[in-house]
Design a protein around this motif. Sequence first.
Motif, mmCIF file in Angstrom:
data_model
loop_
_atom_site.group_PDB
_atom_site.id
_atom_site.type_symbol
_atom_site.label_atom_id
_atom_site.label_comp_id
_atom_site.label_asym_id
_atom_site.label_seq_id
_atom_site.Cartn_x
_atom_site.Cartn_y
_atom_site.Cartn_z
ATOM 1 N N ILE A 8 6.271 -1.080 -4.430
ATOM 2 C CA ILE A 8 5.267 -1.775 -4.451
ATOM 3 C C ILE A 8 5.272 -2.579 -3.286
ATOM 4 C CG2 ILE A 8 3.670 -2.949 -5.800
ATOM 5 C CD1 ILE A 8 5.296 -2.346 -8.367
ATOM 6 N N SER A 68 1.562 1.644 -3.737
ATOM 7 C CA SER A 68 2.744 1.765 -4.465
ATOM 8 C C SER A 68 3.503 3.492 -4.538
ATOM 9 C CB SER A 68 2.834 1.359 -5.975
ATOM 10 O OG SER A 68 1.799 2.005 -6.548
ATOM 11 N N LEU A 80 -7.072 -7.986 -2.896
ATOM 12 C CA LEU A 80 -5.978 -7.400 -3.297
ATOM 13 C C LEU A 80 -5.727 -5.849 -2.672
ATOM 14 C CD1 LEU A 80 -3.251 -7.174 -4.862
ATOM 15 C CD2 LEU A 80 -4.672 -6.282 -7.010
ATOM 16 N N VAL A 81 -4.813 -5.605 -1.930
ATOM 17 C CA VAL A 81 -4.697 -4.258 -1.632
ATOM 18 C C VAL A 81 -3.114 -4.081 -1.894
ATOM 19 C CG1 VAL A 81 -4.574 -2.441 0.098
ATOM 20 C CG2 VAL A 81 -6.480 -4.053 0.265
ATOM 21 N N LEU A 82 -3.172 -2.851 -2.934
ATOM 22 C CA LEU A 82 -1.581 -2.514 -3.478
ATOM 23 C C LEU A 82 -1.451 -1.096 -3.260
ATOM 24 C CD1 LEU A 82 -0.331 -3.626 -6.698
ATOM 25 C CD2 LEU A 82 -0.327 -1.292 -6.303
ATOM 26 N N THR A 84 -7.374 -1.082 -4.758
ATOM 27 C CA THR A 84 -7.944 -2.305 -3.909
ATOM 28 C C THR A 84 -9.155 -2.826 -4.759
ATOM 29 O OG1 THR A 84 -9.718 -0.365 -2.876
ATOM 30 C CG2 THR A 84 -7.793 -0.787 -1.434
ATOM 31 N N VAL A 110 -2.812 3.744 -4.473
ATOM 32 C CA VAL A 110 -3.423 2.764 -3.672
ATOM 33 C C VAL A 110 -4.705 2.232 -4.452
ATOM 34 C CG1 VAL A 110 -4.752 1.904 -1.791
ATOM 35 C CG2 VAL A 110 -2.768 3.660 -1.459
ATOM 36 N N PHE A 113 1.925 -5.269 -1.364
ATOM 37 C CA PHE A 113 0.515 -5.393 -1.503
ATOM 38 C C PHE A 113 0.201 -6.661 -0.538
ATOM 39 C CE2 PHE A 113 3.082 -7.817 -4.576
ATOM 40 C CZ PHE A 113 2.537 -9.086 -4.705
ATOM 41 N N THR A 114 -1.040 -6.731 -0.219
ATOM 42 C CA THR A 114 -1.621 -7.889 0.409
ATOM 43 C C THR A 114 -2.336 -8.628 -0.841
ATOM 44 O OG1 THR A 114 -3.934 -6.782 0.828
ATOM 45 C CG2 THR A 114 -2.124 -6.647 2.573
ATOM 46 N N PHE A 115 -2.162 -9.968 -0.630
ATOM 47 C CA PHE A 115 -2.687 -10.823 -1.767
ATOM 48 C C PHE A 115 -3.483 -11.946 -1.110
ATOM 49 C CE2 PHE A 115 -2.264 -14.219 -4.982
ATOM 50 C CZ PHE A 115 -2.852 -13.716 -5.928
ATOM 51 N N THR A 136 -4.815 -1.718 6.582
ATOM 52 C CA THR A 136 -4.721 -1.416 4.952
ATOM 53 C C THR A 136 -5.785 -0.193 4.698
ATOM 54 O OG1 THR A 136 -6.548 -2.896 4.614
ATOM 55 C CG2 THR A 136 -4.314 -3.700 4.147
ATOM 56 N N LEU A 163 1.553 -2.462 6.005
ATOM 57 C CA LEU A 163 0.291 -3.495 5.429
ATOM 58 C C LEU A 163 -0.132 -4.399 6.454
ATOM 59 C CD1 LEU A 163 1.585 -3.955 1.829
ATOM 60 C CD2 LEU A 163 -0.465 -2.929 2.261
#
Length: 284
Positions: free
Chosen positions: A4, A20, A16-18, A247, A245, A6-8, A187, A183
């Motif tokens: 995983i 995984s 949030l962009v996750l 978002t 993904v 992510f950008t937080f 994104t 990332l």
Amino acid sequence: MCLIGFTFDPSGAQPLVLASNRDEFFSRPTRTAHWWRDLAGVYGGRDESAGGSWLALQTPRAGNGKLRLAALTNFRDGRGAPAQAISRGALVTGVLQSAHSVPDTLNALVPDLDRYAGFSLLVFEWTAGLAAAPAALQLQGWHLSNQGRYRAQVCSIEPGVHALSNASFDEPWPKSTRLIAALQAGTAEPHLLSALTSAAPVAAADLPATGIDAAVEAALSSSFIRPPTTPAPALPDYGTRSSSVVTLSADGAVQFRQWTWDTTVTEARASHQQSMFLQPAQPA
């Protein structure tokens, strides 16, 4: 789930962009991402063997305007699961369905951590501003593990770019650092999917030491895992089964995309693709 990233950025245009990958035995019964009929408002993939999930979200309950996302990885340290272990997927569904705050819910798990095989759990919760500006958004994140340097600690996530594989939060494993770099570079969905499906090997000198056979460690080191066919399969029934993904936009819109990979081939060839989009919350 075994990778995983992510950008937080709670105050940004895309909080949030996750991205995984879920790695699992091919023979384990699984259902792709869908709206669950027995748990209202839950969307995600489902482990049909034990009933839990590796990545799922809970839409806002009536009146509270909150939405939760939970994701799980296993922790690899060479130790087996405890006797009569509780399925780790139940952690995801439990935190999504809890009526208590996320920190309280996670702290309530701490006395029973040894009843699970090794895991790390991520939870995000966001609340759209309904009374004032509809674009106002609160986003918070936490992580909890029963192994490693953060064991039994309910930790808040700081803004930034983070990754989690089969070790402690932000531990610099090769596949984790590669996903962080991806990332940081962008994104866009095709870019992230390319990173998730990279089968680039890791040099032997860079492999983590987790107490398992070196050939198996090497086979698990790439972002996209497929059993090697020569000279002998180290993992004949294990690999990356799906990529996702998720978002979140600043107005509260959520998109959840999942690709399920054909387990009969060595390259990333999708057998299914799901997409779910939630409209932003409207002002009262």
